[in-house]
Enzyme design. Structure first.
Site, PDB file in Angstrom:
ATOM      1  N   ASP A 283       0.643  -1.376  -0.257  1.00  0.00           N
ATOM      2  CA  ASP A 283       0.199   0.009  -0.155  1.00  0.00           C
ATOM      3  C   ASP A 283       0.599   1.059  -0.172  1.00  0.00           C
ATOM      4  O   ASP A 283       1.720   1.339   1.053  1.00  0.00           O
ATOM      5  CB  ASP A 283      -1.392  -0.306   1.449  1.00  0.00           C
ATOM      6  CG  ASP A 283      -1.851   0.962   1.365  1.00  0.00           C
ATOM      7  OD1 ASP A 283      -3.082   1.295   0.394  1.00  0.00           O
ATOM      8  OD2 ASP A 283      -1.521   1.545   2.203  1.00  0.00           O
ATOM      9  N   GLU A 325       0.772  -0.601  -5.088  1.00  0.00           N
ATOM     10  CA  GLU A 325       0.411   0.141  -5.385  1.00  0.00           C
ATOM     11  C   GLU A 325       0.857   1.701  -5.688  1.00  0.00           C
ATOM     12  O   GLU A 325       1.098   3.138  -4.593  1.00  0.00           O
ATOM     13  CB  GLU A 325      -1.031   0.136  -4.104  1.00  0.00           C
ATOM     14  CG  GLU A 325      -2.616   0.707  -4.647  1.00  0.00           C
ATOM     15  CD  GLU A 325      -2.459   1.825  -3.807  1.00  0.00           C
ATOM     16  OE1 GLU A 325      -3.363   2.783  -4.221  1.00  0.00           O
ATOM     17  OE2 GLU A 325      -2.081   2.735  -2.227  1.00  0.00           O
TER      18      GLU A 325
HETATM   19  C1  GLC Z   1      -4.153   3.567  -0.641  1.00  0.00           C
HETATM   20  C2  GLC Z   1      -5.086   2.598  -0.048  1.00  0.00           C
HETATM   21  C3  GLC Z   1      -6.599   3.694   0.050  1.00  0.00           C
HETATM   22  C4  GLC Z   1      -5.433   4.119   1.510  1.00  0.00           C
HETATM   23  C5  GLC Z   1      -4.412   5.020   1.841  1.00  0.00           C
HETATM   24  C6  GLC Z   1      -3.608   4.755   2.781  1.00  0.00           C
HETATM   25  O1  GLC Z   1      -3.932   4.580  -1.610  1.00  0.00           O
HETATM   26  O2  GLC Z   1      -5.599   2.160  -1.242  1.00  0.00           O
HETATM   27  O3  GLC Z   1      -7.310   3.686   0.566  1.00  0.00           O
HETATM   28  O4  GLC Z   1      -6.810   5.460   1.734  1.00  0.00           O
HETATM   29  O5  GLC Z   1      -3.332   3.976   0.367  1.00  0.00           O
HETATM   30  O6  GLC Z   1      -3.197   3.725   3.565  1.00  0.00           O
END
Ligand code: GLC
Length: 651
Positions: A283, A325
């Site tokens: 993440d 991500e």
């Molecule tokens: C990523 C997740 C999102 C979250 C962010 C902070 O972008 O997909 O949902 O708010 O990280 O953890």
């Protein structure tokens, strides 16, 4: 470069722990030697100046060995199988769905009984949204973790998760979980200790006595949630300090300048690997390194950390693929596949967020030119890496692609984005889309878009009007959007609910833990009576489910759709039609998508640009055979239609 000292050290360490480097553990040993130099140089690049550099280096070596030693036998076997397949995750046999376990079916135990639902649809990879402990009203959908090892009671227990994994593995399904690398909840044990004044744990975070340094960071850091969480630091009254909180105020950024933080998080990564995770979604990796005077995103050290993680995972738990991500500008996304010595050696997957947003761009404008202009950057993806392709996920849709792609298509970037925002938030007369702007930045007017696939494609508005023509049109749009992600190359990741056309859920507005975050409108609570309607011929649910199922079946029939980085976009012959060719060996497929509400005409010349020139083409979607005609004749695609044309006969 090979280093004898390092080699000897590893041999010594492994022998001390009775590993059998000549037989049983020989593959592990070989992977260790192959990666050792990279691990050392990446580690030193990050931590050579740190006073604890040497001690933690020893611990790192040991951690890798322990992770391997603790790897359960079934996963060791699965590692071997995956390694033999070479890039198992590029296969057209995979298709995924992302879901919140509690909102989908209550808990992990119930999910075991739902596995047939996925098989029926054609999905065999499940991304289970964050499952680890997270404070109820300050959870950011589970992305504020207070315990990385304890499954939140809402979902069940660690044992339930293990049982589910075992059942999935038996059914040849794959598990994807998140590691929330950038931050912890302010309720995490480390944060609690930091609040109580424990210096060791204060160094786990970016903590400062006053606003002096925070102000310097803030000067160049953008805000992620400018409406609900402005600024990047939060005052902590318990210890009278300021802590960095890039996302929500309850999400404290971890300090990876401290090698101990790297170590504990790597340990958590191995913990997940040894639960049987097949794909680890890292993440928000763009944010893991901070430097005053920068945006604190996509910094070289963030890449070094990811490369280091990749090397360590490759040694100890090689069957686990890594997904970064990084929802950032297209050129920046590409860097997460690795650069320089580390090409194809950083993240195995990245989200094709650019393509996702560009499909929404084309749907609103009925013009695919911006999408085509952006492909040059995306085509640089190295062989052996792959995309997660998607239309919707739990997050908002950002319009962060390059201005230049918009200009190349002949639009003014500011006006163009304004149009898109108005279109999707229903602010344009006759816009069928029902979405809402997310995180509007009052200073820049930047905004992203929330809403389900169905609502953004017009189903909500069509249902409100009870208009059959609009309903049919919105279904065609939903399927076309999905189909492009299924055929493009990469692992398609559906978002739960979209397979039966869930429209926006506005109940989040009356929940204090959610009302500040309109992303909850597109995170449905599954109503199984609605999902059952997929079996009622003619219902909306039936139409969407059955056709999604058919598209996934087609994908599985065609190995050419595996992600061999084998995509060539067709020269645009019609600005409403996105088209590309996928080829592998003698196989070739043309995929065409009509983004307009009118029939589109494609000259047969479009199919003659690449040899061998086709004579007859078979359309997998409607099962028709077409004879390729003269250049002044056309293939006609109905509004929002899809064609998937395979080479049948050649000239
Ligand atoms: C990523 C997740 C999102 C979250 C962010 C902070 O972008 O997909 O949902 O708010 O990280 O953890």
């Amino acid at each position: 470069m090979y280093q004898k000292n390092l080699h000897n050290k590893i041999v010594e360490l492994l022998q001390q722990q009775s590993l059998d480097i000549s037989k049983k553990d020989s593959a592990f040993f070989a992977r260790f030697i192959a990666n050792a130099k990279a691990i050392e140089s990446l580690y030193l690049q990050l931590y050579a100046q740190h006073p604890q550099c040497d001690i933690i280096w020893q611990q790192l070596m040991q951690l890798i060995i322990t992770a391997y030693q603790q790897r359960p036998q079934p996963f060791l076997e699965r590692d071997t199988e995956k390694l033999q397949q070479e890039h198992w995750f590029l296969s057209n046999q995979l298709a995924g769905m992302s879901l919140y376990v509690d909102r989908f079916c209550g808990n992990l135990q119930n999910l075991q009984n739902k596995l047939d639902y996925f098989t029926e649809l054609g999905v065999n990879v499940l991304h289970l949204m964050p499952l680890f402990e997270s404070p109820l009203h300050e959870s950011d959908g589970g992305y504020a973790v207070s315990n990385f090892r304890k499954v939140d009671e809402r979902f069940g227990t660690l044992k339930d998760l293990q049982q589910l994994q075992q059942k999935m593995q038996k059914q040849e399904m794959y598990v994807m979980l998140d590691i929330v690398l950038n931050h912890t909840s302010h309720k995490h044990e480390w944060a609690e200790k930091a609040k109580q004044g424990d210096e060791k744990y204060q160094h786990f975070y970016y903590m400062f006595n006053d606003r002096h340094i925070p102000d310097q960071y803030d000067a160049s850091m953008p805000e992620i949630f400018p409406e609900s969480a402005p600024g990047n630091f939060t005052y902590v009254p318990e210890c009278n300090k300021w802590v960095m909180t890039v996302f929500h105020q309850y999400q404290w950024d971890l300090n990876y300048r401290n090698p101990e933080v790297f170590m504990v998080m790597l340990d958590n990564i191995f913990f997940y690997a040894n639960l049987g995770v097949d794909i680890l979604r890292i993440d928000a990796p763009a944010f893991i390194w901070k430097e005053i005077g920068t945006t604190c995103q996509n910094l070289p050290q963030a890449h070094a950390i990811l490369q280091l993680i990749k090397c360590c995972v490759e040694v100890a738990t090689p069957g686990m693929a890594l997904l970064g991500e990084a929802i950032v500008a297209p050129k920046k996304i590409m860097q997460y596949f690795g650069t320089g010595l580390y090409v194809a050696h950083e993240c195995d997957f990245a989200y094709n967020a650019t393509q996702m947003a560009l499909q929404w761009d084309a749907l609103a404008t009925q013009d695919v030119r911006v999408m085509l202009a952006a492909q040059e950057d995306l085509a640089r993806k190295p062989y052996g890496t792959s995309w997660i392709t998607y239309t919707r996920c739990h997050d908002d849709i950002g319009l962060g692609y390059e201005d230049n792609s918009i200009r190349k298509a002949g639009y003014n970037p500011y006006e163009h984005r304004r149009y898109l925002k108005n279109y999707y938030s229903g602010n344009i007369e006759n816009s069928p889309a029902r979405g809402t702007l997310f995180s509007i930045n009052p200073k820049t007017q930047d905004a992203r878009i929330s809403g389900t696939l169905a609502s953004l494609c017009g189903l909500e508005a069509a249902l409100a009007k009870q208009n059959e023509v609009f309903i049919a049109e919105s279904i065609a749009k939903i399927l076309m959007m999905q189909a492009q992600t299924f055929f493009l190359g990469g692992l398609p990741m559906l978002f739960y609910g979209d397979e039966v056309g869930y429209t926006n859920d506005y109940t989040y507005l009356s929940d204090p833990g959610k009302s500040y975050d309109n992303r909850w409108m597109h995170r449905p609570l599954i109503d199984w009576i609605k999902n059952e309607k997929r079996n009622t011929v003619g219902s909306i649910e039936y139409q969407i489910f059955a056709q999604t199922q058919q598209l996934l079946q087609i994908r599985k029939q065609l190995p050419v759709l595996s992600d061999y980085s084998n995509i060539t976009w067709l020269t645009p012959h019609n600005i409403h039609v996105a088209g590309f060719m996928r080829s592998y060996g003698s196989e070739r497929i043309y995929a065409l998508f009509n983004y307009s509400n009118k029939a589109a005409y494609i000259t047969w010349h479009a199919f003659k640009e690449h040899v061998p020139v086709p004579k007859k083409l078979f359309n997998y979607i409607n099962q028709q055979v077409y004879t390729v005609g003269a250049d002044y004749e056309y293939l006609i695609l109905p509004p929002y239609d899809i064609a998937l044309l395979a080479l049948q006969e050649q000239y």
